[in-house]
Design a protein around this motif. Sequence first.
Motif, PDB file in Angstrom:
ATOM      1  N   ASN A  68      41.989  37.399  55.968  1.00  0.00           N
ATOM      2  CA  ASN A  68      40.833  37.120  55.129  1.00  0.00           C
ATOM      3  C   ASN A  68      39.647  36.627  55.971  1.00  0.00           C
ATOM      4  OD1 ASN A  68      40.443  37.184  52.146  1.00  0.00           O
ATOM      5  ND2 ASN A  68      39.582  35.145  52.553  1.00  0.00           N
ATOM      6  N   GLN A  69      39.923  35.881  56.999  1.00  0.00           N
ATOM      7  CA  GLN A  69      38.849  35.355  57.854  1.00  0.00           C
ATOM      8  C   GLN A  69      38.347  36.374  58.849  1.00  0.00           C
ATOM      9  OE1 GLN A  69      39.836  31.702  59.840  1.00  0.00           O
ATOM     10  NE2 GLN A  69      40.247  30.630  57.926  1.00  0.00           N
ATOM     11  N   ARG A  70      39.261  37.155  59.423  1.00  0.00           N
ATOM     12  CA  ARG A  70      38.874  37.971  60.567  1.00  0.00           C
ATOM     13  C   ARG A  70      38.760  39.461  60.290  1.00  0.00           C
ATOM     14  NH1 ARG A  70      39.882  35.551  65.515  1.00  0.00           N
ATOM     15  NH2 ARG A  70      39.795  33.295  65.292  1.00  0.00           N
ATOM     16  N   ILE A  71      39.472  39.937  59.291  1.00  0.00           N
ATOM     17  CA  ILE A  71      39.546  41.397  59.125  1.00  0.00           C
ATOM     18  C   ILE A  71      38.774  41.856  57.889  1.00  0.00           C
ATOM     19  CG2 ILE A  71      41.103  43.387  58.887  1.00  0.00           C
ATOM     20  CD1 ILE A  71      41.489  41.912  61.543  1.00  0.00           C
ATOM     21  N   ASP A  72      39.017  41.211  56.768  1.00  0.00           N
ATOM     22  CA  ASP A  72      38.427  41.676  55.514  1.00  0.00           C
ATOM     23  C   ASP A  72      38.438  40.488  54.556  1.00  0.00           C
ATOM     24  OD1 ASP A  72      38.013  42.593  52.937  1.00  0.00           O
ATOM     25  OD2 ASP A  72      39.199  44.416  53.197  1.00  0.00           O
ATOM     26  N   ASP A  73      37.238  39.993  54.237  1.00  0.00           N
ATOM     27  CA  ASP A  73      37.200  38.735  53.479  1.00  0.00           C
ATOM     28  C   ASP A  73      37.504  38.901  51.994  1.00  0.00           C
ATOM     29  OD1 ASP A  73      34.926  39.875  52.490  1.00  0.00           O
ATOM     30  OD2 ASP A  73      33.535  38.422  53.373  1.00  0.00           O
ATOM     31  N   THR A  74      38.039  40.079  51.623  1.00  0.00           N
ATOM     32  CA  THR A  74      38.429  40.265  50.223  1.00  0.00           C
ATOM     33  C   THR A  74      39.941  40.303  50.024  1.00  0.00           C
ATOM     34  OG1 THR A  74      38.470  42.686  50.327  1.00  0.00           O
ATOM     35  CG2 THR A  74      36.346  41.655  49.844  1.00  0.00           C
ATOM     36  N   VAL A  75      40.727  40.209  51.100  1.00  0.00           N
ATOM     37  CA  VAL A  75      42.167  40.454  50.897  1.00  0.00           C
ATOM     38  C   VAL A  75      42.825  39.383  50.031  1.00  0.00           C
ATOM     39  CG1 VAL A  75      42.479  41.898  52.973  1.00  0.00           C
ATOM     40  CG2 VAL A  75      42.931  39.449  53.106  1.00  0.00           C
ATOM     41  N   LEU A  76      42.410  38.146  50.149  1.00  0.00           N
ATOM     42  CA  LEU A  76      43.040  37.118  49.302  1.00  0.00           C
ATOM     43  C   LEU A  76      42.623  37.272  47.848  1.00  0.00           C
ATOM     44  CD1 LEU A  76      42.991  33.912  51.552  1.00  0.00           C
ATOM     45  CD2 LEU A  76      44.925  35.399  50.982  1.00  0.00           C
ATOM     46  N   ALA A  77      41.358  37.609  47.628  1.00  0.00           N
ATOM     47  CA  ALA A  77      40.891  37.844  46.263  1.00  0.00           C
ATOM     48  C   ALA A  77      41.605  39.052  45.659  1.00  0.00           C
ATOM     49  CB  ALA A  77      39.378  38.058  46.256  1.00  0.00           C
ATOM     50  N   THR A  78      41.813  40.080  46.464  1.00  0.00           N
ATOM     51  CA  THR A  78      42.520  41.271  45.994  1.00  0.00           C
ATOM     52  C   THR A  78      43.956  40.922  45.601  1.00  0.00           C
ATOM     53  OG1 THR A  78      41.189  42.701  47.390  1.00  0.00           O
ATOM     54  CG2 THR A  78      43.307  43.578  46.656  1.00  0.00           C
ATOM     55  N   ALA A  79      44.613  40.162  46.452  1.00  0.00           N
ATOM     56  CA  ALA A  79      45.990  39.772  46.154  1.00  0.00           C
ATOM     57  C   ALA A  79      46.039  38.979  44.851  1.00  0.00           C
ATOM     58  CB  ALA A  79      46.561  38.946  47.304  1.00  0.00           C
ATOM     59  N   ASP A  80      45.112  38.073  44.709  1.00  0.00           N
ATOM     60  CA  ASP A  80      45.043  37.265  43.499  1.00  0.00           C
ATOM     61  C   ASP A  80      44.813  38.146  42.269  1.00  0.00           C
ATOM     62  OD1 ASP A  80      44.661  34.484  42.334  1.00  0.00           O
ATOM     63  OD2 ASP A  80      42.831  35.514  41.680  1.00  0.00           O
ATOM     64  N   ASN A  81      43.897  39.073  42.413  1.00  0.00           N
ATOM     65  CA  ASN A  81      43.574  40.023  41.349  1.00  0.00           C
ATOM     66  C   ASN A  81      44.814  40.802  40.918  1.00  0.00           C
ATOM     67  OD1 ASN A  81      42.727  42.448  40.049  1.00  0.00           O
ATOM     68  ND2 ASN A  81      40.699  42.288  40.973  1.00  0.00           N
ATOM     69  N   ILE A  82      45.571  41.279  41.889  1.00  0.00           N
ATOM     70  CA  ILE A  82      46.758  42.086  41.576  1.00  0.00           C
ATOM     71  C   ILE A  82      47.831  41.268  40.904  1.00  0.00           C
ATOM     72  CG2 ILE A  82      48.733  43.202  42.709  1.00  0.00           C
ATOM     73  CD1 ILE A  82      46.742  44.583  44.474  1.00  0.00           C
ATOM     74  N   ILE A  83      48.029  40.060  41.414  1.00  0.00           N
ATOM     75  CA  ILE A  83      49.098  39.225  40.874  1.00  0.00           C
ATOM     76  C   ILE A  83      48.774  38.770  39.451  1.00  0.00           C
ATOM     77  CG2 ILE A  83      50.252  36.982  41.148  1.00  0.00           C
ATOM     78  CD1 ILE A  83      49.907  37.424  44.225  1.00  0.00           C
ATOM     79  N   ASN A  84      47.503  38.494  39.196  1.00  0.00           N
ATOM     80  CA  ASN A  84      47.155  37.816  37.945  1.00  0.00           C
ATOM     81  C   ASN A  84      46.509  38.674  36.871  1.00  0.00           C
ATOM     82  OD1 ASN A  84      48.076  35.141  38.700  1.00  0.00           O
ATOM     83  ND2 ASN A  84      46.458  35.224  40.228  1.00  0.00           N
ATOM     84  N   ASN A  85      46.297  39.952  37.135  1.00  0.00           N
ATOM     85  CA  ASN A  85      45.693  40.810  36.110  1.00  0.00           C
ATOM     86  C   ASN A  85      46.594  41.980  35.773  1.00  0.00           C
ATOM     87  OD1 ASN A  85      42.898  39.756  35.648  1.00  0.00           O
ATOM     88  ND2 ASN A  85      42.873  39.983  37.882  1.00  0.00           N
ATOM     89  N   GLU A  86      46.517  42.370  34.523  1.00  0.00           N
ATOM     90  CA  GLU A  86      47.187  43.615  34.160  1.00  0.00           C
ATOM     91  C   GLU A  86      46.424  44.781  34.750  1.00  0.00           C
ATOM     92  OE1 GLU A  86      48.118  44.599  30.140  1.00  0.00           O
ATOM     93  OE2 GLU A  86      48.939  42.598  29.776  1.00  0.00           O
ATOM     94  N   PHE A  87      47.164  45.746  35.268  1.00  0.00           N
ATOM     95  CA  PHE A  87      46.494  46.940  35.779  1.00  0.00           C
ATOM     96  C   PHE A  87      45.864  47.689  34.606  1.00  0.00           C
ATOM     97  CE2 PHE A  87      49.424  47.548  39.761  1.00  0.00           C
ATOM     98  CZ  PHE A  87      49.161  46.250  40.141  1.00  0.00           C
ATOM     99  N   GLN A  88      44.736  48.322  34.889  1.00  0.00           N
ATOM    100  CA  GLN A  88      44.066  49.113  33.862  1.00  0.00           C
ATOM    101  C   GLN A  88      44.792  50.435  33.706  1.00  0.00           C
ATOM    102  OE1 GLN A  88      41.275  48.026  32.132  1.00  0.00           O
ATOM    103  NE2 GLN A  88      41.694  49.809  30.843  1.00  0.00           N
TER     104      GLN A  88
END
Lengths: 463, 463
Positions: free
Chosen positions: B286-306
Amino acid sequence: MVKRRIAEILRSGQPDESILIQGWVRTKRELKGFAFIEVNDGSSLASLQVVMNQNLPDYEAIIKKLNTGASLEVTGVLVPSQGKGQRIELKAEMVEVYGEADPETYPLQKKRHSYEFLRTIGHLRSRTNSFGAVFRVRNACAAAIHQFFQERGFLWVHTPIITASDCEGAGELFNVTGLNLKDIPRTENNAVDYAQDFFGRPTYLTVSGQLEAEVMAMAFSNVYTFGPTFRAENSNTSRHLAEFWMVEPEMAFCDLDGDMDLAEAFLKHVFKYVLETCPEDMEFFNQRIDDTVLATADNIINNEFQRLTYTEAISLLEKADVKFEYPVSWGLDLQSEHERYLAEQLFKKPVIVSDYPAKIKAFYMRLSDDEKTVRAMDILAPKIGEIIGGSQREERLDVLEKRIIAQGMQPEDLWWYLDLRRYGTVPHAGFGLGFERLVQFMTGMANIRDVIPFPRTPQSADF
Amino acid sequence: MVKRRIAEILRSGQPDESILIQGWVRTKRELKGFAFIEVNDGSSLASLQVVMNQNLPDYEAIIKKLNTGASLEVTGVLVPSQGKGQRIELKAEMVEVYGEADPETYPLQKKRHSYEFLRTIGHLRSRTNSFGAVFRVRNACAAAIHQFFQERGFLWVHTPIITASDCEGAGELFNVTGLNLKDIPRTENNAVDYAQDFFGRPTYLTVSGQLEAEVMAMAFSNVYTFGPTFRAENSNTSRHLAEFWMVEPEMAFCDLDGDMDLAEAFLKHVFKYVLETCPEDMEFFNQRIDDTVLATADNIINNEFQRLTYTEAISLLEKADVKFEYPVSWGLDLQSEHERYLAEQLFKKPVIVSDYPAKIKAFYMRLSDDEKTVRAMDILAPKIGEIIGGSQREERLDVLEKRIIAQGMQPEDLWWYLDLRRYGTVPHAGFGLGFERLVQFMTGMANIRDVIPFPRTPQSADF
């Protein structure tokens, strides 16, 4: 209605529970006014007995369809079983047939089939008791292996299947090519023009992930591979496959003693896990396939493996009151008959033979101070023979280079492997386990083709 | 002295504990009278700081050897760290150097290297922070996958790598042969004489284990594959590998809804497991490669897929206020730009598109009553595009035969696959996950060659 797996119902289902099951008919027994259907869903060796009363809607039509192999869904209520052989059975309230299996043509009828015949119907043989048990135990072995290594902080590493390296098993390699075999391009000198091939050079199917596993161990300390490996060896025997799975742990900062300790703990763990998770299948093998498998498992779990050096082994073999086909002398490789004598007759348990003559072992094995032996070890199991082969690796750059040259190879071809000794080299060790041999050992199955779902052997690549 | 892994020391080591560690030098900092050595053993991203006092025996000689990449063993006592960035450090009492790494030639110096350069030293790149994190996360993904399926009673089945079946990806297959490419034997008609080849017929590297997984699901109900698959596609992109790992679950008695439910639960499980077991590595990405990976993981874990149908997706794309390179109309396959629009711009989370036109999908997918669409589904992930593709399989013999013929194939070649519909056929479904795509998705690594230890791509089969 909650769907349940049959293994779980047989283990813990209670009378009066309403359940739904889905599976395939193993047998049907019609009596006056009702019928017993044995339904299996692959989750266990035992089937669930379903009782169908003639009062069920469409009873006659449904019963007619429920031949061996037919698929169905049953809803009903669990009741204590009056019959022998089961604690509980399912009183059907509704039965739906998904797919029939014509008894005139379906090859798996109730009678016993030979393994040879079943190999010709590899797409159906998993529906038999024997192969059901084999592949459940195979899965349990695999799960136990991952559990063992993951709990100890080993990383599972995926080493390449396609490799440009031919240094380990020349002559027994499968070629991999994107070229059209009908029209192989040629260079001006009439050689194969590999520049036009997919990878721009000759490539093969891997015979081992060890060298790449060493790369990974030099970064992560402890790693293991678990993947397919290949031999294009034209051996049509009950012990050989052209495609088989191997497990290869590799440990940095580890010597041969640590390697043997790990290998022994590993085998004990896998046997324990399988006995605990597949007791019914193991009981089946003991009753139907080989009446020593439970004793063998017990022996492995509860005894220390016998450790001795190759030199000691040779000495014991020379003293043995047995006529060997291959006479024994120091420097010769151990033959199957010698391995079996040691494991089956002399020690009656797994034996770890170590410190083999350098001349009969691979270039990467660590040379001992005697300069005659290398720090290699083989675990010999009763009836199976060699089940694990391992070694401490040569970590000294100069010694390794000499060994590579002595075996007729080019150090340049292994530049990256030598780099591991140039930069931060450490003592390290590992072993290889033939996964199918392990499953054979576990189950007592005599032919290695019967412990892998789709065997690949000379002239045979069906399914 | 008990040997400890550095990850465990950093997590729970206590002052005054006497320990032994083994690893490699990441950096050395010499001050007046003492030195700090950062030691890494691959068990964690963070290194353990070792403090060496000049009073240690051979201090000068040892310090000189301790350059980046050198291997060593340290015994000492844990003490609270005075410095920033670590809770605890190791006060060395004895240091042994195993192997040096000449700073003049060792390619991994402290400076940052490009991923392109690191690919040329694939045998060393795992020793960097980025690749250390990638391969720990890769292992965690793999462990999570096995855990997910084993807990649910799925059997891991090993489907064949070498296959005689070419029906799924003709033209993109690697040939496997035991024949000598320099001298391919010919029949009287000048065709390749495959009778002389190892298997007696043309064989290839598998592109999917699905058909064989279906065989196993018809015996065990729930199974999964996890193994290497291959494409001889000449695509030199950041998204393609010639050799990659696939996960393919297959469930009997399951329709497309059940398939989507399982796929969604599966992805959630893997993300959760990795966040729990590799929090430090994920933070690093998240710090060095892509600052969205933690948000993405959170999104996947906590939302129903469309979930939406292909027909609905087309309608949304037609309404979109975006100029697509490929114009949208019902019947066309979705392009990467369309998939990205749906997942990234419109829904901003994973999207499951189902019920695609039959014409653009494989023969084995179940035809719906409209006779225009099949019960297929793709999961589209932000930035990655299609990460999972699945379908309910055609379980009706007559419909399947028609579809095979319509796609120009011979039903006879698939006799065993058709037998599954002849004998005890059931509704069943499954999906395929490209394992490297998952690791990319998880880590944010832009190039697929950087999430597999030894990538195989056109003109490249090093190590």
